[in-house]
Design an enzyme around this catalytic site. Sequence first.
Site, PDB file in Angstrom:
ATOM      1  N   SER A 128       0.810  -1.228   0.000  1.00 56.10           N
ATOM      2  CA  SER A 128       0.000   0.000   0.000  1.00 56.10           C
ATOM      3  C   SER A 128       0.838   1.270   0.000  1.00 56.10           C
ATOM      4  CB  SER A 128      -0.901   0.008   1.238  1.00 56.10           C
ATOM      5  OG  SER A 128      -1.786  -1.063   1.190  1.00 56.10           O
ATOM      6  N   GLY A 129       2.133   1.136  -0.241  1.00 57.70           N
ATOM      7  CA  GLY A 129       2.986   2.320  -0.223  1.00 57.70           C
ATOM      8  C   GLY A 129       3.903   2.383   0.989  1.00 57.70           C
ATOM      9  N   THR A 130       4.102   1.235   1.627  1.00 56.93           N
ATOM     10  CA  THR A 130       4.970   1.175   2.815  1.00 56.93           C
ATOM     11  C   THR A 130       6.387   1.657   2.497  1.00 56.93           C
ATOM     12  OG1 THR A 130       3.741  -0.830   3.387  1.00 56.93           O
ATOM     13  CG2 THR A 130       5.734  -0.365   4.666  1.00 56.93           C
TER      14      THR A 130
ATOM     15  N   HIS B 284       2.695  -3.642  10.310  1.00 59.47           N
ATOM     16  CA  HIS B 284       1.512  -3.979   9.511  1.00 59.47           C
ATOM     17  C   HIS B 284       0.337  -4.315  10.437  1.00 59.47           C
ATOM     18  CE1 HIS B 284       3.232  -3.828   5.561  1.00 59.47           C
ATOM     19  NE2 HIS B 284       4.077  -4.812   5.747  1.00 59.47           N
TER      20      HIS B 284
ATOM     21  N   ARG C 259       7.520  -2.017  -8.561  1.00 66.61           N
ATOM     22  CA  ARG C 259       6.978  -2.695  -9.750  1.00 66.61           C
ATOM     23  C   ARG C 259       6.550  -1.649 -10.771  1.00 66.61           C
ATOM     24  NH1 ARG C 259       2.090  -4.843 -11.774  1.00 66.61           N
ATOM     25  NH2 ARG C 259       0.991  -3.601 -10.219  1.00 66.61           N
TER      26      ARG C 259
END
Length: 339
Positions: free
Chosen positions: A91-93, A154, A303
């Site tokens: 999620s953009g960690t 998380h 990615r």
Amino acid sequence: MAALDTSCLVGPVAFKDLNWKDEGEMETAPPDESADDIVASLPSNTTGPNLELRQYQGVWMLGTVVPGLISLQRHFRSRPGDVLLASPVKSGTTWIKSLTFATMARFSYPPCAADHPLRRLNPHECVPYMEEVFLHGQEAKLEALPSPRIMHTHLHYSLLPRSLAKCKTVFVCREPKDMVVSLWHFLNRAGVNFSFSEVIELICDGKNPNGPFWDHVLGYWRASKVRPDGVLFVRYEKMLVDPVSTVRELGRFLGVPFSAAEEAAELPMEICKLCSFDTMRGLQGNKTGSTGEFNFAHQSYFRKGIVGDWVNHMTPKTARRIDTTVEEKLRGSGLTFTS
Ligand code: A3P
């Protein structure tokens, strides 16, 4: 490589730079023996694909992570100035770790500095993953980090030990269909062979790692409404549209707002450039090496970095199913991912 003399450093310092293993100065804490019994007694997801999930205090998570969580809940002690980053997976960690680290470390390391830790280390080597720190008994290393410390989890908000829930917290989340696509690619790259439909089932059943997704986001959403000074709720999509505003917001929220001189020097923009997808992906520390319990390749954290890739992976019917499932669970909360 010699360990840094952290006594004369102002944090944040990259976790990997403490170099404690080589020095052998700190012992690992003994494992919590009762944790194994607790894990064995938890409901498990035996019907899913080849990843063992356990349900702990209402949350599904990798069985291997639960002992770390139990140890974290029992032993973590916060310090004034601690910063917690939280997120669902994919999620953009990686991005929020780098932006926060660069923002807070800018007094020691201006973003254009050639020796900036983010130019040689992967962001996950700069900001430690708490469940893993406690899983491996590295509390002493965490203790050795100079303040302010930046840490990541998380975990759901409901699972945070009280001392951790009191820290300034930045939560980042992402539109769930894009998160699912990202997760599927990530797992496959890591050699965990899930079919795309299996990942969809996990998400819609709430049995993904750190699921249900809706409980994860709602916990931090509600906390951000109750304690806006304590919890900042950030969305990946908004960061992509306007990263500079996100960096300014991070600075203000974390108590290190950008001064007029820093604005004139375009520091927020420089931080965004350093942490941009293209810059990060091209850095040596992100092109090589691996991190963590599962040895995830650093390059697998980069990615595409775009919004809306789900249209290339799922039918409109599948997309509607995820949308409907999530929106039903979020109804009445004021949080939505579909408008
Ligand atoms: P995609 O797989 O959709 O490309 P996490 O860091 O939580 O594991 O999330 C990984 C996702 O964030 C991946 O999404 C990855 O490409 C994207 N990402 C990583 N670094 C980024 C950056 N600097 N800017 C934008 N997106 C980034």
